[in-house]
Design an enzyme around this catalytic site. Structure first.
Site, short mmCIF file in Angstrom:
data_model
loop_
_atom_site.label_atom_id
_atom_site.label_comp_id
_atom_site.label_asym_id
_atom_site.label_seq_id
_atom_site.Cartn_x
_atom_site.Cartn_y
_atom_site.Cartn_z
N GLY A 109 0.89 37.04 38.43
CA GLY A 109 2.35 36.98 38.49
C GLY A 109 2.89 36.58 39.85
O GLY A 109 4.08 36.74 40.13
N ASP A 156 7.96 26.28 48.12
CA ASP A 156 8.46 27.66 48.07
C ASP A 156 8.59 28.23 49.49
O ASP A 156 9.60 28.86 49.83
CB ASP A 156 7.51 28.52 47.22
CG ASP A 156 7.98 29.97 47.12
OD1 ASP A 156 8.93 30.25 46.38
OD2 ASP A 156 7.40 30.82 47.83
N VAL A 165 9.77 39.81 37.75
CA VAL A 165 10.73 40.49 38.64
C VAL A 165 11.73 41.32 37.83
O VAL A 165 11.90 42.53 38.08
CB VAL A 165 11.47 39.46 39.53
CG1 VAL A 165 12.54 40.15 40.37
CG2 VAL A 165 10.47 38.73 40.43
N GLY A 189 9.03 39.00 49.29
CA GLY A 189 8.79 39.99 48.24
C GLY A 189 9.32 41.36 48.62
O GLY A 189 10.54 41.54 48.75
N VAL A 215 12.91 36.36 49.85
CA VAL A 215 11.95 36.04 50.93
C VAL A 215 11.07 37.27 51.19
O VAL A 215 11.59 38.37 51.40
CB VAL A 215 12.66 35.66 52.24
CG1 VAL A 215 11.63 35.28 53.31
CG2 VAL A 215 13.64 34.52 52.04
N LYS A 230 12.01 29.41 51.56
CA LYS A 230 12.15 30.71 52.23
C LYS A 230 12.43 30.52 53.72
O LYS A 230 13.23 31.25 54.31
CB LYS A 230 10.90 31.56 51.99
CG LYS A 230 10.73 31.98 50.54
CD LYS A 230 9.33 32.51 50.29
CE LYS A 230 9.17 33.05 48.88
NZ LYS A 230 7.76 33.29 48.54
#
Ligand code: NAP
Ligand code: HSE
Length: 430
Positions: free
Chosen positions: A185, A199, A12, A132, A130, A203
């Site tokens: 990734g 995860d 990121v 992407g 949240v 979110k």
């Protein structure tokens, strides 16, 4: 020129550095001012980094960023709870605006971060945490703010969606595909957070807190992952005209908020069913807007950098109006784990040969008043038979109790997998 520091220069952070370098002039024009990366905090400055033209100064000392008054925005893209949380709080205390993609920190510590941001009159933005590259936090907070939200249901983990898609399309098993999701990734540093549903729960907690204006934490979410899903389940789902997705749902029920993350069998025409690979989708139902669906790339370098840089530019535009990023949790509602609605269920079971095992299991369903829509023998080997049972709409507790009763009567465990089956839109189980 606005000076920004990156804490983290991996998937990121590296994407953010590249995007700011590559689109420098357009970004300056749109934000109203130029943006430069003053420094990047990393663990290992000697690591080889492909940054396509970006050349940030690397440091391993957070004080070089926190103590530099010329840096007004800190972008946290390190991941994990600590030291990220402490560094974010320090940055806010020193009057620096913060952008983070760290759902672990935002979902569990949003309240204290927002309090620090308010006290020190700083912005705290987290669009990349949240979905992407999908804009969802700002639309929920601002564009949909006039609505009473009934439900948010979403495919919000790119890693598991990529794995489930590969399992469905190529018939591969879960473990074979996980390595590829990591190499691309998408996965967290510890991919069990993806695979076990945490995860997605983080979110969902963020989305539910915003949608229902009440604090929801990941610990309150009933959470199941995809570790138990086998290629056989994805194949049988296809035969039933369905797909398996890891679905995160938050919905309003009698003044409370129900929250659940679990693998669900969706019909192929469901709005979340066609979301494939690392893509995500978030379906929001509210009044008066009706149904709105946001979809796009849910993980990865460029997609997440798009959201993070959008937040940086928003701060550059609005940094003299720090009320913009106020916390929206201004009520307190009970939070209930689990879906709670009756639905048809899919159960893949393994039964021993002989002893009337199938009759005993179906009798256990009847005793719990769970009607069966179909019972299909799928395979047989020397140790027994595999069956798929599909129930009529029933309570999940009754379905699981029937399977446990049947197993006890047969004398061994029988359940291989049990999935809820949704119809049409979420919320309309038959
Ligand atoms: P990543 O590739 O592992 O990068 C982490 C970066 O942080 C690395 O540059 C690492 O330094 C640095 N770092 C980690 N711990 C550090 C420490 N204690 N001190 C100094 N530097 C440290 O992770 P990522 O995939 O970019 O994810 C970052 C965050 O974004 C996470 O919160 C993740 O959940 C979130 N996110 C990721 C995605 C995605 O698609 N990957 C999408 C949305 C949100 P080195 O480079 O020296 O190791
Ligand atoms: N590990 C996360 C995912 C990254 O797979 O969705 C994006 O938040």
């Amino acid at each position: 020129m606005v000076r920004v520091a990156l804490m983290g220069l991996g998937t990121v952070g590296g994407g953010v550095a590249e995007l700011l370098a590559q689109h420098q002039e357009d970004i300056a024009r749109r934000a109203g001012e130029g943006i430069e990366v003053a420094a990047a905090l990393v663990r290992d400055p000697a690591k080889a980094r492909a940054l396509n033209g970006a050349t940030p100064r690397l440091t391993t000392d957070p004080e070089e960023i926190l103590g530099d008054k010329s840096i007004s925005i800190v972008v946290e893209a390190m991941g994990g709870e600590e030291p990220a949380l402490s560094l974010l709080k320090k940055a806010l205390r020193r009057g620096k605006h913060v952008v983070t993609a760290n759902k672990e920190v935002v979902s569990a510590h949003g309240q204290e971060l927002f309090e620090a941001a308010m006290i020190h009159r700083c912005h705290l933005l987290f669009e990349g945490s949240v979905g992407g590259g999908i804009p969802i936090i700002a639309p929920l907070k601002h564009c949909l703010a006039a609505n009473e939200i009934d439900e948010v249901s979403a495919v919000i983990n790119g890693t598991t969606n990529f794995i489930l898609t590969e399992m469905t399309v190529r018939g591969q098993d879960f473990a074979e595909v996980l390595g590829e999701a990591q190499a691309r990734g998408y996965a967290e540093a510890d991919p069990s957070a993806d695979v076990d549903g945490l995860d997605a729960a983080r979110k969902l907690a963020i989305l539910a807190s915003i949608a229902f204006n009440t604090r929801v934490t990941p610990a309150q979410v009933s959470t199941a992952g995809i570790r138990s899903v086998r290629a056989a389940d994805t194949r049988y789902a296809t035969e039933l005209g369905r797909v398996i997705k890891l679905v995160a749902t938050a919905r309003r029920e009698n003044g409370a908020v129900r929250v659940v993350v679990a693998p669900v069998m969706l019909p192929k025409d469901h709005p979340l069913a066609a979301v494939n690979g690392p893509d995500n989708a978030v379906l929001v139902r509210g009044q008066p807007v009706g149904r709105v669906v946001f979809s796009g790339p849910g993980a990865g370098r460029g997609a997440t950098a798009s959201a993070v840089v959008g937040d940086i530019m928003e701060i550059v535009r609005l940094r003299n109006r720090p009320d913009k990023s106020q916390c929206t949790c201004f009520t307190s509602r009970p939070v209930v784990a689990g879906d709670g609605r009756p639905a048809p269920f899919y159960a893949r079971v393994r039964l021993p040969d002989g002893h009337g095992a199938l009759e005993r299991l179906t009798a256990a369903f009847a005793a719990r008043s769970v009607a069966l829509a179909s019972v299909t023998r799928k395979s047989a080997d020397t140790s027994g038979y595999e069956f798929v049972l599909v129930t009529r709409p029933a309570d999940e507790g009754a379905v699981r109790a029937a399977i446990a009763d049947g197993a006890a009567d047969i004398g061994g465990s029988v359940a291989l997998n049990v999935f809820r089956m949704e119809d049409g839109e979420m919320g309309t189980s038959r």
